[in-house]
Design a protein around this motif. Structure first.
Motif, PDB file in Angstrom:
ATOM      1  N   VAL A 167    -116.209  15.560 -59.846  1.00  0.00           N
ATOM      2  CA  VAL A 167    -115.201  16.019 -58.900  1.00  0.00           C
ATOM      3  C   VAL A 167    -115.881  16.978 -57.927  1.00  0.00           C
ATOM      4  O   VAL A 167    -116.432  18.001 -58.329  1.00  0.00           O
ATOM      5  CB  VAL A 167    -114.039  16.729 -59.625  1.00  0.00           C
ATOM      6  CG1 VAL A 167    -113.004  17.224 -58.625  1.00  0.00           C
ATOM      7  CG2 VAL A 167    -113.394  15.789 -60.643  1.00  0.00           C
ATOM      8  N   ARG A 168    -115.828  16.636 -56.634  1.00  0.00           N
ATOM      9  CA  ARG A 168    -116.556  17.416 -55.637  1.00  0.00           C
ATOM     10  C   ARG A 168    -115.652  17.740 -54.455  1.00  0.00           C
ATOM     11  O   ARG A 168    -114.866  16.900 -54.009  1.00  0.00           O
ATOM     12  CB  ARG A 168    -117.765  16.613 -55.146  1.00  0.00           C
ATOM     13  CG  ARG A 168    -118.633  17.332 -54.122  1.00  0.00           C
ATOM     14  CD  ARG A 168    -119.867  16.503 -53.789  1.00  0.00           C
ATOM     15  NE  ARG A 168    -119.511  15.240 -53.164  1.00  0.00           N
ATOM     16  CZ  ARG A 168    -120.373  14.247 -52.921  1.00  0.00           C
ATOM     17  NH1 ARG A 168    -121.620  14.354 -53.322  1.00  0.00           N
ATOM     18  NH2 ARG A 168    -119.977  13.147 -52.305  1.00  0.00           N
ATOM     19  N   ILE A 169    -115.739  18.972 -53.948  1.00  0.00           N
ATOM     20  CA  ILE A 169    -115.021  19.347 -52.736  1.00  0.00           C
ATOM     21  C   ILE A 169    -115.710  18.700 -51.542  1.00  0.00           C
ATOM     22  O   ILE A 169    -116.918  18.851 -51.354  1.00  0.00           O
ATOM     23  CB  ILE A 169    -114.986  20.872 -52.553  1.00  0.00           C
ATOM     24  CG1 ILE A 169    -114.151  21.527 -53.666  1.00  0.00           C
ATOM     25  CG2 ILE A 169    -114.407  21.241 -51.184  1.00  0.00           C
ATOM     26  CD1 ILE A 169    -114.168  23.047 -53.625  1.00  0.00           C
ATOM     27  N   VAL A 170    -114.925  17.986 -50.711  1.00  0.00           N
ATOM     28  CA  VAL A 170    -115.494  17.371 -49.516  1.00  0.00           C
ATOM     29  C   VAL A 170    -114.990  18.047 -48.239  1.00  0.00           C
ATOM     30  O   VAL A 170    -115.584  17.865 -47.172  1.00  0.00           O
ATOM     31  CB  VAL A 170    -115.195  15.863 -49.468  1.00  0.00           C
ATOM     32  CG1 VAL A 170    -115.991  15.126 -50.535  1.00  0.00           C
ATOM     33  CG2 VAL A 170    -113.703  15.583 -49.621  1.00  0.00           C
ATOM     34  N   ALA A 171    -113.915  18.815 -48.339  1.00  0.00           N
ATOM     35  CA  ALA A 171    -113.421  19.582 -47.200  1.00  0.00           C
ATOM     36  C   ALA A 171    -112.738  20.825 -47.745  1.00  0.00           C
ATOM     37  O   ALA A 171    -111.777  20.732 -48.511  1.00  0.00           O
ATOM     38  CB  ALA A 171    -112.448  18.761 -46.362  1.00  0.00           C
ATOM     39  N   GLY A 172    -113.242  21.997 -47.336  1.00  0.00           N
ATOM     40  CA  GLY A 172    -112.763  23.247 -47.922  1.00  0.00           C
ATOM     41  C   GLY A 172    -112.184  24.218 -46.931  1.00  0.00           C
ATOM     42  O   GLY A 172    -112.089  25.417 -47.231  1.00  0.00           O
ATOM     43  N   ASP A 173    -111.775  23.743 -45.746  1.00  0.00           N
ATOM     44  CA  ASP A 173    -111.265  24.663 -44.728  1.00  0.00           C
ATOM     45  C   ASP A 173    -109.817  24.361 -44.352  1.00  0.00           C
ATOM     46  O   ASP A 173    -109.405  24.531 -43.209  1.00  0.00           O
ATOM     47  CB  ASP A 173    -112.160  24.637 -43.490  1.00  0.00           C
ATOM     48  CG  ASP A 173    -112.264  23.240 -42.866  1.00  0.00           C
ATOM     49  OD1 ASP A 173    -111.889  22.259 -43.540  1.00  0.00           O
ATOM     50  OD2 ASP A 173    -112.707  23.145 -41.708  1.00  0.00           O
ATOM     51  N   PHE A 174    -109.033  23.927 -45.321  1.00  0.00           N
ATOM     52  CA  PHE A 174    -107.609  23.662 -45.108  1.00  0.00           C
ATOM     53  C   PHE A 174    -106.766  24.821 -45.638  1.00  0.00           C
ATOM     54  O   PHE A 174    -107.194  25.563 -46.515  1.00  0.00           O
ATOM     55  CB  PHE A 174    -107.188  22.384 -45.838  1.00  0.00           C
ATOM     56  CG  PHE A 174    -107.575  21.108 -45.137  1.00  0.00           C
ATOM     57  CD1 PHE A 174    -106.672  20.437 -44.343  1.00  0.00           C
ATOM     58  CD2 PHE A 174    -108.857  20.586 -45.267  1.00  0.00           C
ATOM     59  CE1 PHE A 174    -107.027  19.262 -43.697  1.00  0.00           C
ATOM     60  CE2 PHE A 174    -109.226  19.414 -44.634  1.00  0.00           C
ATOM     61  CZ  PHE A 174    -108.298  18.750 -43.840  1.00  0.00           C
ATOM     62  N   GLU A 175    -105.548  24.927 -45.113  1.00  0.00           N
ATOM     63  CA  GLU A 175    -104.582  25.850 -45.702  1.00  0.00           C
ATOM     64  C   GLU A 175    -103.748  25.131 -46.758  1.00  0.00           C
ATOM     65  O   GLU A 175    -103.664  25.581 -47.897  1.00  0.00           O
ATOM     66  CB  GLU A 175    -103.682  26.452 -44.614  1.00  0.00           C
ATOM     67  CG  GLU A 175    -104.388  27.516 -43.783  1.00  0.00           C
ATOM     68  CD  GLU A 175    -103.409  28.332 -42.964  1.00  0.00           C
ATOM     69  OE1 GLU A 175    -102.298  28.638 -43.474  1.00  0.00           O
ATOM     70  OE2 GLU A 175    -103.742  28.678 -41.820  1.00  0.00           O
ATOM     71  N   ARG A 176    -103.115  24.008 -46.376  1.00  0.00           N
ATOM     72  CA  ARG A 176    -102.333  23.219 -47.330  1.00  0.00           C
ATOM     73  C   ARG A 176    -102.582  21.731 -47.058  1.00  0.00           C
ATOM     74  O   ARG A 176    -101.768  21.059 -46.419  1.00  0.00           O
ATOM     75  CB  ARG A 176    -100.837  23.528 -47.218  1.00  0.00           C
ATOM     76  CG  ARG A 176    -100.446  24.938 -47.605  1.00  0.00           C
ATOM     77  CD  ARG A 176    -100.694  25.236 -49.084  1.00  0.00           C
ATOM     78  NE  ARG A 176    -100.232  26.573 -49.422  1.00  0.00           N
ATOM     79  CZ  ARG A 176    -100.952  27.669 -49.301  1.00  0.00           C
ATOM     80  NH1 ARG A 176    -102.195  27.586 -48.835  1.00  0.00           N
ATOM     81  NH2 ARG A 176    -100.457  28.840 -49.633  1.00  0.00           N
ATOM     82  N   PRO A 177    -103.701  21.201 -47.545  1.00  0.00           N
ATOM     83  CA  PRO A 177    -103.951  19.769 -47.344  1.00  0.00           C
ATOM     84  C   PRO A 177    -102.892  18.948 -48.053  1.00  0.00           C
ATOM     85  O   PRO A 177    -102.448  19.298 -49.146  1.00  0.00           O
ATOM     86  CB  PRO A 177    -105.341  19.571 -47.959  1.00  0.00           C
ATOM     87  CG  PRO A 177    -105.444  20.651 -48.996  1.00  0.00           C
ATOM     88  CD  PRO A 177    -104.699  21.829 -48.411  1.00  0.00           C
ATOM     89  N   ASN A 178    -102.504  17.844 -47.432  1.00  0.00           N
ATOM     90  CA  ASN A 178    -101.395  17.070 -47.979  1.00  0.00           C
ATOM     91  C   ASN A 178    -101.730  15.583 -47.942  1.00  0.00           C
ATOM     92  O   ASN A 178    -102.617  15.133 -48.650  1.00  0.00           O
ATOM     93  CB  ASN A 178    -100.114  17.410 -47.204  1.00  0.00           C
ATOM     94  CG  ASN A 178     -98.858  17.108 -47.968  1.00  0.00           C
ATOM     95  OD1 ASN A 178     -98.694  16.022 -48.506  1.00  0.00           O
ATOM     96  ND2 ASN A 178     -97.939  18.059 -48.023  1.00  0.00           N
ATOM     97  N   GLY A 179    -101.039  14.788 -47.120  1.00  0.00           N
ATOM     98  CA  GLY A 179    -101.285  13.353 -47.086  1.00  0.00           C
ATOM     99  C   GLY A 179    -102.663  13.009 -46.549  1.00  0.00           C
ATOM    100  O   GLY A 179    -103.249  13.760 -45.766  1.00  0.00           O
ATOM    101  N   LEU A 180    -103.164  11.855 -46.953  1.00  0.00           N
ATOM    102  CA  LEU A 180    -104.467  11.397 -46.476  1.00  0.00           C
ATOM    103  C   LEU A 180    -104.521   9.879 -46.482  1.00  0.00           C
ATOM    104  O   LEU A 180    -103.810   9.219 -47.228  1.00  0.00           O
ATOM    105  CB  LEU A 180    -105.616  11.999 -47.287  1.00  0.00           C
ATOM    106  CG  LEU A 180    -105.872  11.552 -48.729  1.00  0.00           C
ATOM    107  CD1 LEU A 180    -107.160  12.202 -49.251  1.00  0.00           C
ATOM    108  CD2 LEU A 180    -104.741  11.897 -49.677  1.00  0.00           C
ATOM    109  N   ALA A 181    -105.382   9.331 -45.611  1.00  0.00           N
ATOM    110  CA  ALA A 181    -105.518   7.887 -45.493  1.00  0.00           C
ATOM    111  C   ALA A 181    -106.842   7.568 -44.812  1.00  0.00           C
ATOM    112  O   ALA A 181    -107.304   8.331 -43.952  1.00  0.00           O
ATOM    113  CB  ALA A 181    -104.361   7.292 -44.692  1.00  0.00           C
ATOM    114  N   PHE A 182    -107.437   6.429 -45.177  1.00  0.00           N
ATOM    115  CA  PHE A 182    -108.661   5.966 -44.543  1.00  0.00           C
ATOM    116  C   PHE A 182    -108.340   5.064 -43.357  1.00  0.00           C
ATOM    117  O   PHE A 182    -107.322   4.366 -43.352  1.00  0.00           O
ATOM    118  CB  PHE A 182    -109.529   5.185 -45.534  1.00  0.00           C
ATOM    119  CG  PHE A 182    -110.264   6.049 -46.518  1.00  0.00           C
ATOM    120  CD1 PHE A 182    -111.356   6.811 -46.123  1.00  0.00           C
ATOM    121  CD2 PHE A 182    -109.863   6.115 -47.845  1.00  0.00           C
ATOM    122  CE1 PHE A 182    -112.030   7.617 -47.024  1.00  0.00           C
ATOM    123  CE2 PHE A 182    -110.522   6.903 -48.750  1.00  0.00           C
ATOM    124  CZ  PHE A 182    -111.621   7.664 -48.341  1.00  0.00           C
ATOM    125  N   SER A 183    -109.247   5.063 -42.379  1.00  0.00           N
ATOM    126  CA  SER A 183    -109.170   4.087 -41.296  1.00  0.00           C
ATOM    127  C   SER A 183    -109.423   2.698 -41.870  1.00  0.00           C
ATOM    128  O   SER A 183    -109.856   2.546 -43.022  1.00  0.00           O
ATOM    129  CB  SER A 183    -110.203   4.409 -40.214  1.00  0.00           C
ATOM    130  OG  SER A 183    -111.526   4.346 -40.744  1.00  0.00           O
TER     131      SER A 183
END
Length: 297
Positions: A167-183
């Motif tokens: 388990v690795r952090i890939v983005a650590g500069d969010f306040e409240r990350p929520n939904g996500l999707a790939f192109s």
């Protein structure tokens, strides 16, 4: 039924249409979230977080019944490459997979020995890697989970390696990350930051790391879940609408909904039926738009 209301913001959205009526399939949830369409069973499952349950709508009969209760205060759901259900359980602070025999496999629950906050939404890439967001909504009170101390400094986006399980952090500069999707080609990752009220987009490197992270869209309100159609357009939940954005970030139009929208998914036999989880209800309508092909197809 509710009259369908499309709002055109760009001429490219003028050809988008569908049913004249928005159908309410079910109501009575406290906070409807995480819809996932399961084609093998011709049903849709979704979460009702404060009631600690998941519900199931049968496409053949239209019947709604319990799917799982208790459900670990499940939020987002998706399917992996083998059609298995992957769920973000806020109350248990873990991401789990339901195997074909019904048993549960834990995919992620700690980072460097510390418990996750409360996983919110997840997506599986075609290489088998799992990507998920981890805000703290499930531990700040007992309403959407179990009140607890936050063990990780911040709310991040994570990747689970398909081979090692790391388990690795890939983005650590969010306040409240929520939904996500790939192109469509999986070279970009879209992530919502609900607290900041915008969508961001990252480039996905071959080694599974991310680059960039510029703002992709804003102005819709508190963005939550999102899905793509087969033209690469991003359909995102925010406020009382589903917002549609071109791959270049242009706001194309909106589909207005009577309640605050949390999440959405394309389903049905042709992936042209849009299901919308919005506050107390599950809505749907057929569109002349087709959802992106899922990783298991």
């Amino acid at each position: 039924m509710i009259p369908t209301e499309f709002e055109v913001l760009d001429e490219r959205f003028a050809t988008v249409g569908g049913d004249s009526w928005l159908e309410r399939l079910h109501t009575g949830s406290r906070w409807a979230e995480g819809p996932v369409y399961v084609p093998a069973g011709r049903y849709l499952a979704w979460s009702d977080i404060p009631n600690d349950r998941m519900l199931r709508w049968d496409e053949m009969s239209g019947a709604v019944g319990p799917f799982r209760q208790p459900a670990g205060y499940t939020n987002g759901n998706t399917l992996d490459r083998e059609g298995r259900l992957v769920s973000c359980r806020q109350g248990e602070r873990r991401v789990v997979r339901t195997e074909h025999d019904g048993s549960i496999t834990v995919l992620a629950e700690r980072w460097q020995g510390r418990r996750l906050n409360s996983p919110n939404d997840a997506v599986v890439r075609s290489d088998g890697s799992l990507w998920f967001t981890d805000p703290n909504y499930g531990i700040t009170s007992d309403y959407e989970g179990v009140r607890a101390e936050q063990e990780i400094d911040g709310c991040h986006v994570y990747r689970v390696d398909p081979v090692t399980g790391e388990v690795r952090i890939v983005a650590g500069d969010f306040e409240r990350p929520n939904g996500l999707a790939f192109s469509l080609d999986e070279t970009r990752l879209y992530v919502a930051d609900t607290r900041r009220g915008h969508l961001r987009v990252f480039d996905v490197r071959e080694d599974g790391t991310l680059a960039g992270g510029e703002v992709f869209a804003e102005g819709g309100g508190r963005y939550d879940g999102m899905r793509l159609d087969d033209q690469g357009r991003v359909w995102a939940a925010a406020g009382k609408a589903v917002h549609c954005y071109a791959p270049d970030g242009t706001a194309l139009g909106r589909l207005h909904v009577p309640e605050d929208v949390a999440n959405l998914v394309f389903g049905g036999l042709k992936r042209n039926r849009l299901f919308i989880a919005a506050t107390s209800s599950l809505y749907s309508l057929y569109l002349n738009v087709t959802g992106a092909r899922p990783v298991w197809a």
